[in-house]
Scaffold this motif. Sequence first.
Motif, PDB file in Angstrom:
ATOM      1  N   ARG A 135     105.954  85.113  37.080  1.00 18.95           N
ATOM      2  CA  ARG A 135     106.733  86.242  37.580  1.00 18.95           C
ATOM      3  C   ARG A 135     105.977  87.005  38.658  1.00 18.95           C
ATOM      4  N   LEU A 136     104.670  87.157  38.474  1.00 16.33           N
ATOM      5  CA  LEU A 136     103.871  87.859  39.485  1.00 16.33           C
ATOM      6  C   LEU A 136     103.844  87.094  40.810  1.00 16.33           C
ATOM      7  N   ALA A 137     103.774  85.759  40.719  1.00 19.15           N
ATOM      8  CA  ALA A 137     103.731  84.928  41.935  1.00 19.15           C
ATOM      9  C   ALA A 137     105.116  84.596  42.466  1.00 19.15           C
ATOM     10  N   ARG A 138     106.173  85.017  41.758  1.00 14.78           N
ATOM     11  CA  ARG A 138     107.560  84.759  42.152  1.00 14.78           C
ATOM     12  C   ARG A 138     107.771  83.276  42.475  1.00 14.78           C
ATOM     13  N   VAL A 139     107.346  82.432  41.526  1.00 15.58           N
ATOM     14  CA  VAL A 139     107.381  80.987  41.783  1.00 15.58           C
ATOM     15  C   VAL A 139     108.800  80.467  42.011  1.00 15.58           C
ATOM     16  N   GLY A 140     109.792  81.072  41.351  1.00 17.64           N
ATOM     17  CA  GLY A 140     111.170  80.621  41.530  1.00 17.64           C
ATOM     18  C   GLY A 140     111.665  80.827  42.952  1.00 17.64           C
ATOM     19  N   GLU A 141     111.218  81.892  43.598  1.00 14.29           N
ATOM     20  CA  GLU A 141     111.620  82.170  44.971  1.00 14.29           C
ATOM     21  C   GLU A 141     110.792  81.365  45.968  1.00 14.29           C
ATOM     22  N   VAL A 142     109.497  81.272  45.710  1.00 18.59           N
ATOM     23  CA  VAL A 142     108.590  80.624  46.661  1.00 18.59           C
ATOM     24  C   VAL A 142     108.743  79.102  46.639  1.00 18.59           C
ATOM     25  N   LEU A 143     108.949  78.541  45.435  1.00 18.36           N
ATOM     26  CA  LEU A 143     109.110  77.091  45.288  1.00 18.36           C
ATOM     27  C   LEU A 143     110.427  76.803  44.555  1.00 18.36           C
ATOM     28  N   PRO A 144     111.549  77.030  45.230  1.00 21.41           N
ATOM     29  CA  PRO A 144     112.844  76.895  44.543  1.00 21.41           C
ATOM     30  C   PRO A 144     113.169  75.461  44.112  1.00 21.41           C
ATOM     31  N   ARG A 145     112.515  74.463  44.712  1.00 18.41           N
ATOM     32  CA  ARG A 145     112.819  73.064  44.388  1.00 18.41           C
ATOM     33  C   ARG A 145     111.893  72.505  43.306  1.00 18.41           C
TER      34      ARG A 145
ATOM     35  N   GLN B  85     101.500  82.352  49.698  1.00 17.35           N
ATOM     36  CA  GLN B  85     102.401  82.503  48.564  1.00 17.35           C
ATOM     37  C   GLN B  85     102.645  81.164  47.884  1.00 17.35           C
ATOM     38  N   LYS B  86     102.796  80.104  48.706  1.00 18.99           N
ATOM     39  CA  LYS B  86     103.012  78.781  48.124  1.00 18.99           C
ATOM     40  C   LYS B  86     101.778  78.304  47.358  1.00 18.99           C
ATOM     41  N   LEU B  87     100.604  78.611  47.880  1.00 20.43           N
ATOM     42  CA  LEU B  87      99.365  78.242  47.187  1.00 20.43           C
ATOM     43  C   LEU B  87      99.299  78.935  45.829  1.00 20.43           C
ATOM     44  N   ALA B  88      99.655  80.219  45.807  1.00 19.51           N
ATOM     45  CA  ALA B  88      99.644  80.969  44.551  1.00 19.51           C
ATOM     46  C   ALA B  88     100.659  80.378  43.572  1.00 19.51           C
ATOM     47  N   ALA B  89     101.838  80.025  44.071  1.00 23.00           N
ATOM     48  CA  ALA B  89     102.879  79.477  43.206  1.00 23.00           C
ATOM     49  C   ALA B  89     102.460  78.117  42.643  1.00 23.00           C
ATOM     50  N   TRP B  90     101.917  77.258  43.505  1.00 20.21           N
ATOM     51  CA  TRP B  90     101.442  75.955  43.028  1.00 20.21           C
ATOM     52  C   TRP B  90     100.295  76.119  42.040  1.00 20.21           C
ATOM     53  N   SER B  91      99.473  77.136  42.245  1.00 20.49           N
ATOM     54  CA  SER B  91      98.359  77.384  41.320  1.00 20.49           C
ATOM     55  C   SER B  91      98.883  77.757  39.934  1.00 20.49           C
ATOM     56  N   VAL B  92      99.981  78.512  39.900  1.00 20.84           N
ATOM     57  CA  VAL B  92     100.578  78.873  38.615  1.00 20.84           C
ATOM     58  C   VAL B  92     101.118  77.622  37.921  1.00 20.84           C
ATOM     59  N   HIS B  93     101.811  76.761  38.673  1.00 24.54           N
ATOM     60  CA  HIS B  93     102.315  75.515  38.078  1.00 24.54           C
ATOM     61  C   HIS B  93     101.162  74.646  37.579  1.00 24.54           C
ATOM     62  N   ALA B  94     100.083  74.604  38.339  1.00 23.66           N
ATOM     63  CA  ALA B  94      98.923  73.812  37.918  1.00 23.66           C
ATOM     64  C   ALA B  94      98.310  74.391  36.653  1.00 23.66           C
TER      65      ALA B  94
END
Length: 235
Positions: free
Chosen positions: A54-64, A2-11
Amino acid sequence: MQKLAAWSVHAFTATGLLAAFMGLIAVSEGDYRLAMLWILVALVIDGVDGTFARLARVGEVLPRVSGKTIDYVIDFFSYAILPAYLFYEAMELAYWPRLTCCFAMLLSAALYYGKEDMVSPSGRHFVGFPVLWNMVVYVLVFVLPWISGWAIVAVVFAFAVMHFLPVLFAYPSRGGRWWVLTLLATVAFIAAAVMNVWYYPEPSPLWRGVCLVATAYYAVLAAVDTYSGDGAQVP
């Protein structure tokens, strides 16, 4: 995972800055058509990254990690600084009116980003004209290159003032009145932008017309939404 997906979205979001930087290089080399194409690439990235977030729920997975802050940094460069530079280099205006217009774009955009009520309570509208100087400059350079210098200055200052007026502008990805029609108008506007840039320096009458019709639609929608109020919108 999940963190990999979230970081991928930020990237992915951050690649908008790379596209904008390529646009900056293109402007510096006098290739305004390529610069505008890179600006459109950055626009598309910004338009779809929220869905991925929103699909990767980046706010929940990477709250900081603040995706909003990343967005603001990239948006200010690609929606304000880069268009102002393109305007400065591409517009055939006297030095002081040209520089004054660039200052109006940058100052109004900076102050607008400081507003806490930049987005309406429902999240479906920008309150005041959003920082879309990339599209304003696109129309002035690639669609209406023949309008007079005074008209150009008037348009720039009108949009700068509209940043701070209580006008509701649709946030196309968030629903709202006539949502399907708004999405179609958005797609038509972007397609027309690609074609008008492709035909530059002689705009295609067909695609110029598509651009102006889509722009008129947004203006009508803003007038209707402002008159009705944000609470009247439907999802």
